[in-house]
Design a protein around this motif. Sequence first.
Motif, PDB file in Angstrom:
ATOM      1  N   ARG A  73       1.810  29.141 -76.055  1.00  0.00           N
ATOM      2  CA  ARG A  73       2.796  28.518 -75.178  1.00  0.00           C
ATOM      3  C   ARG A  73       4.160  29.184 -75.350  1.00  0.00           C
ATOM      4  N   GLN A  76       4.081  32.681 -73.754  1.00  0.00           N
ATOM      5  CA  GLN A  76       4.118  32.644 -72.299  1.00  0.00           C
ATOM      6  C   GLN A  76       5.502  32.237 -71.799  1.00  0.00           C
ATOM      7  N   ARG A  77       6.105  31.278 -72.473  1.00  0.00           N
ATOM      8  CA  ARG A  77       7.440  30.835 -72.073  1.00  0.00           C
ATOM      9  C   ARG A  77       8.453  31.958 -72.249  1.00  0.00           C
ATOM     10  N   THR A  80       7.857  34.713 -69.607  1.00  0.00           N
ATOM     11  CA  THR A  80       8.306  34.344 -68.267  1.00  0.00           C
ATOM     12  C   THR A  80       9.826  34.388 -68.164  1.00  0.00           C
ATOM     13  N   ILE A  81      10.508  33.826 -69.156  1.00  0.00           N
ATOM     14  CA  ILE A  81      11.970  33.869 -69.141  1.00  0.00           C
ATOM     15  C   ILE A  81      12.453  35.310 -69.239  1.00  0.00           C
ATOM     16  N   MET A 141      11.034  26.096 -67.311  1.00  0.00           N
ATOM     17  CA  MET A 141      10.894  26.950 -68.491  1.00  0.00           C
ATOM     18  C   MET A 141      12.051  26.741 -69.458  1.00  0.00           C
ATOM     19  N   ASP A 144      11.774  23.327 -71.009  1.00  0.00           N
ATOM     20  CA  ASP A 144      10.493  23.093 -71.685  1.00  0.00           C
ATOM     21  C   ASP A 144       9.937  21.720 -71.338  1.00  0.00           C
ATOM     22  N   GLY A 147       4.208  22.754 -71.023  1.00  0.00           N
ATOM     23  CA  GLY A 147       3.752  24.107 -71.290  1.00  0.00           C
ATOM     24  C   GLY A 147       2.253  24.140 -71.484  1.00  0.00           C
ATOM     25  N   VAL A 164       1.732  28.391 -66.857  1.00  0.00           N
ATOM     26  CA  VAL A 164       2.981  28.004 -66.201  1.00  0.00           C
ATOM     27  C   VAL A 164       3.672  29.272 -65.718  1.00  0.00           C
ATOM     28  N   LEU A 166       6.497  31.088 -62.635  1.00  0.00           N
ATOM     29  CA  LEU A 166       7.774  30.788 -61.994  1.00  0.00           C
ATOM     30  C   LEU A 166       7.580  30.113 -60.639  1.00  0.00           C
ATOM     31  N   THR A 169       2.118  26.275 -61.180  1.00  0.00           N
ATOM     32  CA  THR A 169       1.598  25.722 -62.431  1.00  0.00           C
ATOM     33  C   THR A 169       0.101  25.485 -62.258  1.00  0.00           C
ATOM     34  N   ASN A 183       5.716  24.649 -58.077  1.00  0.00           N
ATOM     35  CA  ASN A 183       6.760  24.036 -58.897  1.00  0.00           C
ATOM     36  C   ASN A 183       7.792  23.286 -58.065  1.00  0.00           C
TER      37      ASN A 183
END
Length: 298
Positions: A73, A76-77, A80-81, A141, A144, A147, A164, A166, A169, A183
């Motif tokens: 998690r 991935q977070r 993505t950010i 994101m 949080d 996730g 997850v 942008l 989901t 989203n």
Amino acid sequence: MTHNNWFAQSADWLVAKPLTILLILVVAMVLRSIARRLIDKLTRANSGGKVPALLRPLKERAPQALGSLLSERRAQRAKTIGSVFKSITSVLVFGTAFMMILAELGVNLAPVLASAGILGVAIGFGAQNVVKDFLSGVFMMLEDQYGVGDVVDVGEASGTVEAVGLRITTMRDVNGTVWYVRNGEILRVGNSSQGFAVAVVDVPIGYGADVEQATGIIDRVATEVSDNEPMSNDVLEPPEVLGVERVSASEGIMLRLTVKVRPGRQWAVQRALRARIMAAFEDAGIPGPLVRGFPNGE
């Protein structure tokens, strides 16, 4: 050098400006490469499952109970950010370089900026749903809200989050169906995997049953189950017997028990407690609601 007047008069266009434009492009590519490497370094997960440097200033609500899914998690977070920051960096660097090149060519930037602003508004208006999904994904994101591995309810769909993005989901419900939720369409999120959860166990008994005896059995069985493995690893606080929850003609007398447990483990604890309590009721001769019409519960 060439002894040619035309070359001498055009040297600025033929040599100086191309070299300046080339230098601008080279500097832009170098700056973009450095920025992307820095972002990759900040989003790279460290050894030992530590939080990536980019996520440290941000609030994290992921429960430790996720185990191996926690690192996935976080990765991935962070990825993505990081992709958002990379896109923003590329737009800023190459956008600035493009403006500098136009200025070098003698183009008046005022009409260009005005046209770009009008075009941006038109594109934004036409693709407002995509922009809405993208912005919602960014804030999800950063905050949080949920996730990978979380059990969530987003209104139209509920289940375990598998990915997850942008814009989308991905969730899988208890029947195995995969849901792709935009989203921007998510108005509320019920997350069952943050902080702690409460296992609520409702146990029915017949009208002829002794409520105090049944309550004592529930308290004893719940304490035994909570103190012994494997349930002891999931229970955070001692069980609490709330007593009579409701009385109805179809269900008889409903007794309620609550237990504070680790997030995501409430359903397993509910099933285990319900099975043990019903077996204890049968051993003690506590009648169920279906036999309420017989005298003395016989």
